[in-house]
Design a protein around this motif. Structure first.
Motif, PDB file in Angstrom:
ATOM      1  N   PRO A   1       5.058  13.736 -33.920  1.00 41.42           N
ATOM      2  CA  PRO A   1       5.366  14.025 -35.162  1.00 41.42           C
ATOM      3  C   PRO A   1       6.845  13.415 -35.952  1.00 41.42           C
ATOM      4  N   TYR A   2       7.773  13.237 -34.687  1.00 44.35           N
ATOM      5  CA  TYR A   2       8.940  12.837 -35.036  1.00 44.35           C
ATOM      6  C   TYR A   2       9.034  11.368 -35.485  1.00 44.35           C
ATOM      7  N   TRP A   3       8.409  10.326 -35.274  1.00 45.19           N
ATOM      8  CA  TRP A   3       8.565   9.115 -35.014  1.00 45.19           C
ATOM      9  C   TRP A   3       8.248   8.068 -36.044  1.00 45.19           C
ATOM     10  N   ASN A   4       7.973   8.227 -37.179  1.00 47.80           N
ATOM     11  CA  ASN A   4       7.556   7.147 -38.025  1.00 47.80           C
ATOM     12  C   ASN A   4       6.872   6.051 -37.668  1.00 47.80           C
ATOM     13  N   ILE A   5       6.036   6.171 -36.649  1.00 45.37           N
ATOM     14  CA  ILE A   5       5.131   5.371 -36.367  1.00 45.37           C
ATOM     15  C   ILE A   5       3.663   6.019 -35.876  1.00 45.37           C
ATOM     16  N   SER A   6       2.554   5.329 -36.096  1.00 44.20           N
ATOM     17  CA  SER A   6       1.277   5.944 -35.465  1.00 44.20           C
ATOM     18  C   SER A   6       0.463   5.081 -35.133  1.00 44.20           C
ATOM     19  N   GLY A   7      -0.275   5.468 -34.132  1.00 46.55           N
ATOM     20  CA  GLY A   7      -1.569   4.437 -33.677  1.00 46.55           C
ATOM     21  C   GLY A   7      -1.644   5.044 -32.189  1.00 46.55           C
ATOM     22  N   ARG A   8      -2.152   4.290 -31.321  1.00 48.29           N
ATOM     23  CA  ARG A   8      -2.502   4.643 -29.971  1.00 48.29           C
ATOM     24  C   ARG A   8      -1.266   4.742 -29.031  1.00 48.29           C
ATOM     25  N   PHE A   9      -0.700   5.719 -29.045  1.00 44.15           N
ATOM     26  CA  PHE A   9       0.657   5.777 -28.017  1.00 44.15           C
ATOM     27  C   PHE A   9       0.234   5.911 -26.672  1.00 44.15           C
ATOM     28  N   SER A  10       1.015   5.299 -25.700  1.00 38.14           N
ATOM     29  CA  SER A  10       0.965   5.567 -24.312  1.00 38.14           C
ATOM     30  C   SER A  10       1.645   7.109 -23.865  1.00 38.14           C
ATOM     31  N   ALA A  11       1.537   7.220 -22.858  1.00 37.64           N
ATOM     32  CA  ALA A  11       2.318   8.579 -22.446  1.00 37.64           C
ATOM     33  C   ALA A  11       3.682   8.092 -22.509  1.00 37.64           C
ATOM     34  N   GLY A  12       4.737   8.941 -22.494  1.00 31.12           N
ATOM     35  CA  GLY A  12       6.113   8.745 -22.205  1.00 31.12           C
ATOM     36  C   GLY A  12       6.314   8.654 -20.892  1.00 31.12           C
ATOM     37  N   VAL A  13       6.928   7.612 -20.458  1.00 34.74           N
ATOM     38  CA  VAL A  13       7.426   7.347 -19.207  1.00 34.74           C
ATOM     39  C   VAL A  13       8.785   7.899 -18.713  1.00 34.74           C
ATOM     40  N   TRP A  14       9.033   8.945 -17.818  1.00 25.44           N
ATOM     41  CA  TRP A  14      10.126   9.615 -17.970  1.00 25.44           C
ATOM     42  C   TRP A  14      10.596   9.403 -16.285  1.00 25.44           C
ATOM     43  N   ILE A  15      11.595   8.417 -16.043  1.00 22.94           N
ATOM     44  CA  ILE A  15      11.966   8.036 -14.893  1.00 22.94           C
ATOM     45  C   ILE A  15      13.185   8.687 -14.548  1.00 22.94           C
ATOM     46  N   ALA A  16      13.265   9.228 -13.106  1.00 29.84           N
ATOM     47  CA  ALA A  16      14.413  10.181 -12.995  1.00 29.84           C
ATOM     48  C   ALA A  16      15.263   9.136 -11.916  1.00 29.84           C
ATOM     49  N   PHE A  17      16.493   9.043 -12.447  1.00 30.99           N
ATOM     50  CA  PHE A  17      17.366   8.440 -11.670  1.00 30.99           C
ATOM     51  C   PHE A  17      18.571   9.014 -10.912  1.00 30.99           C
ATOM     52  N   ASP A  18      18.350  10.432 -11.017  1.00 31.88           N
ATOM     53  CA  ASP A  18      18.742  11.289  -9.890  1.00 31.88           C
ATOM     54  C   ASP A  18      17.989  12.379  -9.709  1.00 31.88           C
ATOM     55  N   ASP A  19      18.108  12.949  -8.616  1.00 29.01           N
ATOM     56  CA  ASP A  19      17.386  14.322  -8.253  1.00 29.01           C
ATOM     57  C   ASP A  19      17.430  15.203  -9.399  1.00 29.01           C
ATOM     58  N   VAL A  20      16.280  15.824  -9.900  1.00 32.76           N
ATOM     59  CA  VAL A  20      16.266  16.589 -11.007  1.00 32.76           C
ATOM     60  C   VAL A  20      15.672  17.987 -10.749  1.00 32.76           C
ATOM     61  N   ASP A  21      16.468  18.921 -11.150  1.00 32.93           N
ATOM     62  CA  ASP A  21      15.858  20.399 -11.101  1.00 32.93           C
ATOM     63  C   ASP A  21      16.340  21.270 -12.205  1.00 32.93           C
ATOM     64  N   GLU A  22      15.952  22.503 -12.019  1.00 33.19           N
ATOM     65  CA  GLU A  22      16.122  23.093 -13.232  1.00 33.19           C
ATOM     66  C   GLU A  22      17.668  23.530 -13.633  1.00 33.19           C
ATOM     67  N   GLN A  23      18.328  23.410 -12.753  1.00 37.91           N
ATOM     68  CA  GLN A  23      19.942  23.579 -12.814  1.00 37.91           C
ATOM     69  C   GLN A  23      20.394  22.311 -13.503  1.00 37.91           C
ATOM     70  N   ASN A  24      20.026  21.112 -13.349  1.00 31.83           N
ATOM     71  CA  ASN A  24      20.719  20.183 -14.051  1.00 31.83           C
ATOM     72  C   ASN A  24      19.759  19.636 -15.096  1.00 31.83           C
ATOM     73  N   GLY A  25      18.890  20.535 -15.552  1.00 35.92           N
ATOM     74  CA  GLY A  25      18.044  19.992 -17.020  1.00 35.92           C
ATOM     75  C   GLY A  25      16.642  19.415 -16.830  1.00 35.92           C
ATOM     76  N   ALA A  26      15.886  19.887 -15.840  1.00 37.20           N
ATOM     77  CA  ALA A  26      14.373  19.409 -15.643  1.00 37.20           C
ATOM     78  C   ALA A  26      13.804  19.381 -16.975  1.00 37.20           C
ATOM     79  N   MET A  27      13.017  18.724 -17.181  1.00 38.68           N
ATOM     80  CA  MET A  27      11.957  18.744 -18.595  1.00 38.68           C
ATOM     81  C   MET A  27      10.816  19.484 -17.771  1.00 38.68           C
ATOM     82  N   SER A  28      10.219  20.422 -19.049  1.00 42.09           N
ATOM     83  CA  SER A  28       9.106  21.167 -18.364  1.00 42.09           C
ATOM     84  C   SER A  28       8.028  20.999 -19.663  1.00 42.09           C
ATOM     85  N   VAL A  29       6.842  20.853 -19.348  1.00 40.16           N
ATOM     86  CA  VAL A  29       5.556  20.550 -20.129  1.00 40.16           C
ATOM     87  C   VAL A  29       4.729  21.886 -20.084  1.00 40.16           C
TER      88      VAL A  29
END
Ligand SMILES: O=C(O)CCC(=O)C(=O)O
Length: 265
Positions: free
Chosen positions: A114-142
């Motif tokens: 809903p945020y994006w001013n484009i519409s169509g068939r979107f792929s998944a968002g591709v979220w690549i960790a360059f660091d180790d990620v956990d809840e302390q340094n701000g891991a995303m939750s779904v």
């Protein structure tokens, strides 16, 4: 240098799990050599960052840094995107989302599309960790499965850089903490999420950075609205470009196959 780990794979079972739950986590995506190289490059970007561009919101970086575009163009990554949206593929955004130790901002519960001013068939968002990620340094939750529930009402959200609205909290489940799945990832691992799945992330309360890179693709027959980003190096505005990563420019828009290719127009 090899970028994508030979063990990365996206076949019918991964695709079915992604469609069912609205997300999928991969144990293997980047090779260790690629992780080390990219960490150094991102630290260099952060050192050169203009003060007006928050480290959590360096957007459109694949239009500025060829090495980031090269990751987005990896054939095995595009094979996955093709599985999701078909053979005519545009890349339209990259977000370098770096949460600094102690001060890295939270991201409120939101859906992406809903945020994006484009519409169509979107792929998944591709979220690549360059660091180790956990809840302390701000891991995303779904919220697994919640991508099937449509668009949620939102309310203003003032406190957070780059996010002006959030899902009305009463719309989220009472047992949110039991249901949500945090992306606890090692550097080099990757998560993908549906553009309609509610997701958030807490602030970085640790002593460590959280370096994450996100790519967003869409099928080439989409409705493509303009948007302006700000160059992380100098704060100057620039227009987002839709780059033809694979297949045909089905709307004959004169799209380039790389932001670094001379325009033929
Ligand atoms: O990385 C985060 O904390 C949030 C990312 C996000 O909202 C997204 O990738 O859609």
């Amino acid at each position: 240098m090899q970028t994508v780990d030979d063990r990365f794979q996206y076949g019918p079972s991964e695709h079915a799990a992604y469609q069912d739950r609205g997300y999928y986590l991969f144990d293997h995506f980047l090779t260790p050599e690629a992780v080390a190289d990219y960490q150094a490059r991102v630290r260099d970007m952060l050192a050169r960052r203009h003060e007006s561009v928050p480290p959590e919101m360096m957007i459109g970086v694949h239009q500025i840094e060829p090495w980031i575009f090269d990751i987005a163009a990896q054939p095995k990554l595009l094979d996955m995107i093709e599985h999701q949206i078909g053979p005519d593929i545009l890349l339209w955004a990259s977000h370098m989302l770096c949460k600094p130790p102690h001060t890295g901002d939270a991201v409120p519960w939101h859906q992406d599309a809903p945020y994006w001013n484009i519409s169509g068939r979107f792929s998944a968002g591709v979220w690549i960790a360059f660091d180790d990620v956990d809840e302390q340094n701000g891991a995303m939750s779904v919220l697994p499965g919640w991508h099937k529930k449509g668009t949620f009402p939102v309310q203003d959200s003032h406190s957070i850089k780059g996010f002006h609205s959030e899902i009305v909290p009463a719309q989220l489940p009472d047992d949110l903490d039991q249901r949500r799945v945090p992306y606890i990832l090692n550097a080099g691992q990757m998560g993908i999420h549906d553009v309609m799945i509610p997701h958030n992330s807490p602030p970085n309360t640790s002593d460590r950075w959280r370096l994450v890179l996100v790519f967003r693709y869409i099928a080439a027959d989409a409705q493509l609205g303009p948007n302006t980003y700000h160059n992380y190096k100098n704060g100057q505005p620039f227009e987002r470009e839709f780059t033809l990563m694979r297949g045909r420019d089905v709307q004959n828009l004169g799209l380039r196959r790389s932001p670094f290719e001379k325009s033929t127009a």
